[in-house]
Design an enzyme around this catalytic site. Structure first.
Site, PDB file in Angstrom:
ATOM      1  N   ASN A  21     -33.320  67.039  86.009  1.00 38.03           N
ATOM      2  CA  ASN A  21     -33.968  65.842  85.461  1.00 38.03           C
ATOM      3  C   ASN A  21     -34.827  66.170  84.243  1.00 38.03           C
ATOM      4  O   ASN A  21     -35.791  65.462  83.944  1.00 38.03           O
ATOM      5  CB  ASN A  21     -34.795  65.146  86.548  1.00 38.03           C
TER       6      ASN A  21
ATOM      7  N   GLU B 120     -34.344  55.333  74.419  1.00 35.91           N
ATOM      8  CA  GLU B 120     -33.956  56.325  73.416  1.00 35.91           C
ATOM      9  C   GLU B 120     -32.894  57.259  74.010  1.00 35.91           C
ATOM     10  O   GLU B 120     -33.007  57.658  75.169  1.00 35.91           O
ATOM     11  CB  GLU B 120     -35.218  57.134  73.061  1.00 35.91           C
TER      12      GLU B 120
ATOM     13  N   ASP C 111     -39.466  64.145  91.500  1.00 36.79           N
ATOM     14  CA  ASP C 111     -38.101  64.693  91.591  1.00 36.79           C
ATOM     15  C   ASP C 111     -37.835  65.549  90.356  1.00 36.79           C
ATOM     16  O   ASP C 111     -36.764  65.508  89.763  1.00 36.79           O
ATOM     17  CB  ASP C 111     -37.089  63.538  91.689  1.00 36.79           C
TER      18      ASP C 111
ATOM     19  N   VAL D 152     -31.715  60.832  74.226  1.00 36.53           N
ATOM     20  CA  VAL D 152     -32.246  62.165  73.922  1.00 36.53           C
ATOM     21  C   VAL D 152     -31.097  63.013  73.376  1.00 36.53           C
ATOM     22  O   VAL D 152     -30.042  63.099  74.012  1.00 36.53           O
ATOM     23  CB  VAL D 152     -32.850  62.817  75.186  1.00 36.53           C
TER      24      VAL D 152
ATOM     25  N   ASP E  64     -35.616  60.420  84.375  1.00 32.60           N
ATOM     26  CA  ASP E  64     -35.331  60.036  85.754  1.00 32.60           C
ATOM     27  C   ASP E  64     -36.589  59.834  86.585  1.00 32.60           C
ATOM     28  O   ASP E  64     -36.911  60.635  87.450  1.00 32.60           O
ATOM     29  CB  ASP E  64     -34.411  61.089  86.396  1.00 32.60           C
TER      30      ASP E  64
ATOM     31  N   LYS F 211     -26.469  59.724  91.157  1.00 26.96           N
ATOM     32  CA  LYS F 211     -26.678  59.189  92.497  1.00 26.96           C
ATOM     33  C   LYS F 211     -27.160  57.750  92.428  1.00 26.96           C
ATOM     34  O   LYS F 211     -26.806  56.938  93.244  1.00 26.96           O
ATOM     35  CB  LYS F 211     -27.761  59.997  93.234  1.00 26.96           C
ATOM     36  N   GLU F 212     -27.997  57.469  91.439  1.00 28.65           N
ATOM     37  CA  GLU F 212     -28.685  56.188  91.439  1.00 28.65           C
ATOM     38  C   GLU F 212     -28.287  55.278  90.306  1.00 28.65           C
ATOM     39  O   GLU F 212     -28.647  54.107  90.299  1.00 28.65           O
ATOM     40  CB  GLU F 212     -30.197  56.413  91.370  1.00 28.65           C
ATOM     41  N   ALA F 213     -27.597  55.814  89.331  1.00 28.97           N
ATOM     42  CA  ALA F 213     -27.347  55.004  88.139  1.00 28.97           C
ATOM     43  C   ALA F 213     -26.107  55.480  87.401  1.00 28.97           C
ATOM     44  O   ALA F 213     -25.639  56.596  87.605  1.00 28.97           O
ATOM     45  CB  ALA F 213     -28.556  55.095  87.220  1.00 28.97           C
TER      46      ALA F 213
HETATM   47  N1  ATP Z   1     -32.390  58.995  77.737  1.00 26.17           N
HETATM   48  C1  ATP Z   1     -31.341  59.786  77.929  1.00 26.17           C
HETATM   49  N2  ATP Z   1     -30.777  60.459  76.910  1.00 26.17           N
HETATM   50  C2  ATP Z   1     -29.710  61.256  77.103  1.00 26.17           C
HETATM   51  N3  ATP Z   1     -29.119  61.442  78.295  1.00 26.17           N
HETATM   52  C3  ATP Z   1     -29.622  60.799  79.369  1.00 26.17           C
HETATM   53  C4  ATP Z   1     -30.758  59.950  79.241  1.00 26.17           C
HETATM   54  N4  ATP Z   1     -31.035  59.438  80.470  1.00 26.17           N
HETATM   55  C5  ATP Z   1     -30.133  59.963  81.308  1.00 26.17           C
HETATM   56  N5  ATP Z   1     -29.259  60.773  80.662  1.00 26.17           N
HETATM   57  C6  ATP Z   1     -28.109  61.495  81.252  1.00 26.17           C
HETATM   58  O1  ATP Z   1     -27.689  60.831  82.417  1.00 26.17           O
HETATM   59  C7  ATP Z   1     -27.852  61.654  83.573  1.00 26.17           C
HETATM   60  C8  ATP Z   1     -28.320  60.814  84.759  1.00 26.17           C
HETATM   61  O2  ATP Z   1     -29.564  60.200  84.468  1.00 26.17           O
HETATM   62  P1  ATP Z   1     -30.708  60.112  85.570  1.00 26.17           P
HETATM   63  O3  ATP Z   1     -31.036  61.456  86.078  1.00 26.17           O
HETATM   64  O4  ATP Z   1     -31.811  59.329  84.976  1.00 26.17           O
HETATM   65  O5  ATP Z   1     -29.972  59.221  86.677  1.00 26.17           O
HETATM   66  P2  ATP Z   1     -29.641  59.504  88.211  1.00 26.17           P
HETATM   67  O6  ATP Z   1     -28.749  58.453  88.685  1.00 26.17           O
HETATM   68  O7  ATP Z   1     -30.889  59.742  88.940  1.00 26.17           O
HETATM   69  O8  ATP Z   1     -28.812  60.811  88.128  1.00 26.17           O
HETATM   70  P3  ATP Z   1     -28.806  62.035  89.145  1.00 26.17           P
HETATM   71  O9  ATP Z   1     -28.369  61.506  90.441  1.00 26.17           O
HETATM   72  O10 ATP Z   1     -27.803  62.939  88.495  1.00 26.17           O
HETATM   73  O11 ATP Z   1     -30.201  62.570  89.144  1.00 26.17           O
HETATM   74  C9  ATP Z   1     -28.833  62.729  83.156  1.00 26.17           C
HETATM   75  O12 ATP Z   1     -28.637  63.942  83.848  1.00 26.17           O
HETATM   76  C10 ATP Z   1     -28.534  62.892  81.673  1.00 26.17           C
HETATM   77  O13 ATP Z   1     -27.459  63.770  81.481  1.00 26.17           O
HETATM   78 MG    MG Z   2     -31.340  62.479  87.723  1.00 28.34          MG
END
Ligand code: ATP
Ligand code: MG
Length: 282
Positions: A173, A122, A168, A124, A185, A27-29
């Site tokens: 997350n 990092e 959240d 994960v 997140d 949604k955000e990134a």
């Molecule tokens: N440090 C990390 N290591 C491995 N995978 C990651 C990492 N950070 C994010 N991801 C992957 O990217 C996805 C989205 O990251 P994040 O939740 O931070 O962003 P978002 O835009 O808020 O996504 P969402 O809208 O799905 O919550 C995570 O569900 C995960 O699968």
């Molecule tokens: Mg997320």
């Protein structure tokens, strides 16, 4: 893969050498796997604020510290400068929270850099070295569910003891690394002390954990860790390694009408935001 526009500045700065693949578009990134020398890392590219509802933003950013009063006035007025300042505050909030939580001993991805709206951290990984799955993508035995639930309640306690509420937290997350759950997140993480919605957010985070792991270990559904944690916190008794019972006996005390009304207002605002979001759907 071809280097996406938003990652070019990092390549030019020598912060990354190449982009391996896109991991997710949330949604955000947008999240990418990148190489930096011998290391494989994760790059989170923030999208513009268009998708986020104002109501929610207001809850989360309440009392968020800004650098100066010009910035604060502009943010309140919603001028372009204000919107940009708000956007920058939102993005750097995640980096701040990652540093704060890592220092508090909470298992979060290690932050490496924040450059031009991109968070480098990092990656994960699971036991095979592949990007770790979200809890939502994994099935657990009752024993595993109990263990991970207990670990994560401990993490929530350490976060709150450090003054931070995720805001959240859910099976979407939290990643399952080879050595256990990792919380991700955090741009909406709130300062527990300065936010009127802190209690509601903490309870919601803890309820999400209970409801998710309760699918695999139903006895967890009867636990009340959220109320117990909040009660210790407000009485100044929450310690990093607190031993909790999961039970909470509410005391009959005079009702705090203002806080009840706040919960009612919150519920209204949330419903309004939900309806707005539905209208925005194509
Ligand atoms: N440090 C990390 N290591 C491995 N995978 C990651 C990492 N950070 C994010 N991801 C992957 O990217 C996805 C989205 O990251 P994040 O939740 O931070 O962003 P978002 O835009 O808020 O996504 P969402 O809208 O799905 O919550 C995570 O569900 C995960 O699968
Ligand atoms: Mg997320």
């Amino acid at each position: 893969m071809k280097v996406p526009e938003r990652l070019r500045p990092l390549l030019e700065e020598g912060l990354i050498d190449s982009v391996v693949r896109q991991l997710m578009s949330g949604k955000e990134a947008m999240v990418y796997v990148v190489r930096c020398g011998a290391e494989t890392r994760c790059a989170k590219v923030y999208k513009e604020a268009t998708q986020r509802s104002f109501c929610q933003d207001a809850d989360y950013t309440e009392n968020r510290k800004v650098k100066n009063s010009r910035q604060a006035r502009a943010m309140a007025k919603g001028t372009r400068f204000g919107r940009e300042a708000q956007e920058a505050a939102w993005q750097s909030a995640e980096v701040d929270a990652l540093y704060r939580l890592a220092a508090a001993g909470v298992r979060v991805p290690k932050p490496i850099n924040f450059h031009d709206g991109v968070l480098l951290m990092e990656l994960v990984v699971d036991a095979d070295g592949d990007a770790a799955p979200r809890l939502n993508d994994v099935a657990f035995s009752a024993d595993e569910a109990r263990t991970h639930h207990a670990t994560l309640i401990g993490e929530v306690v350490r976060m709150l003891a450090a003054g931070v509420i995720h805001g959240d937290l859910s099976e979407f997350n939290i990643l399952l690394a080879g050595d256990g759950p990792v919380i991700i997140d955090l741009p909406q993480a709130v300062d527990a002390a300065g936010n009127n919605h802190a209690q509601r957010m903490l309870l919601r985070d803890v309820d999400n954990l209970r409801n998710f792991f309760g699918r695999f270990a139903p006895e967890l559904l009867a636990t009340q860790y959220g109320a117990e944690i909040w009660s210790l916190y407000t009485r100044g008794l929450l310690q990093r390694e607190a031993v909790l019972t999961g039970r909470f006996d509410s005391v009959l005390a005079p009702v705090d009408v203002a806080s009840v009304l706040r919960v009612v207002d919150d519920a209204r605002a949330e419903e309004k935001a939900r309806l707005l979001r539905m209208q925005e759907l194509p």
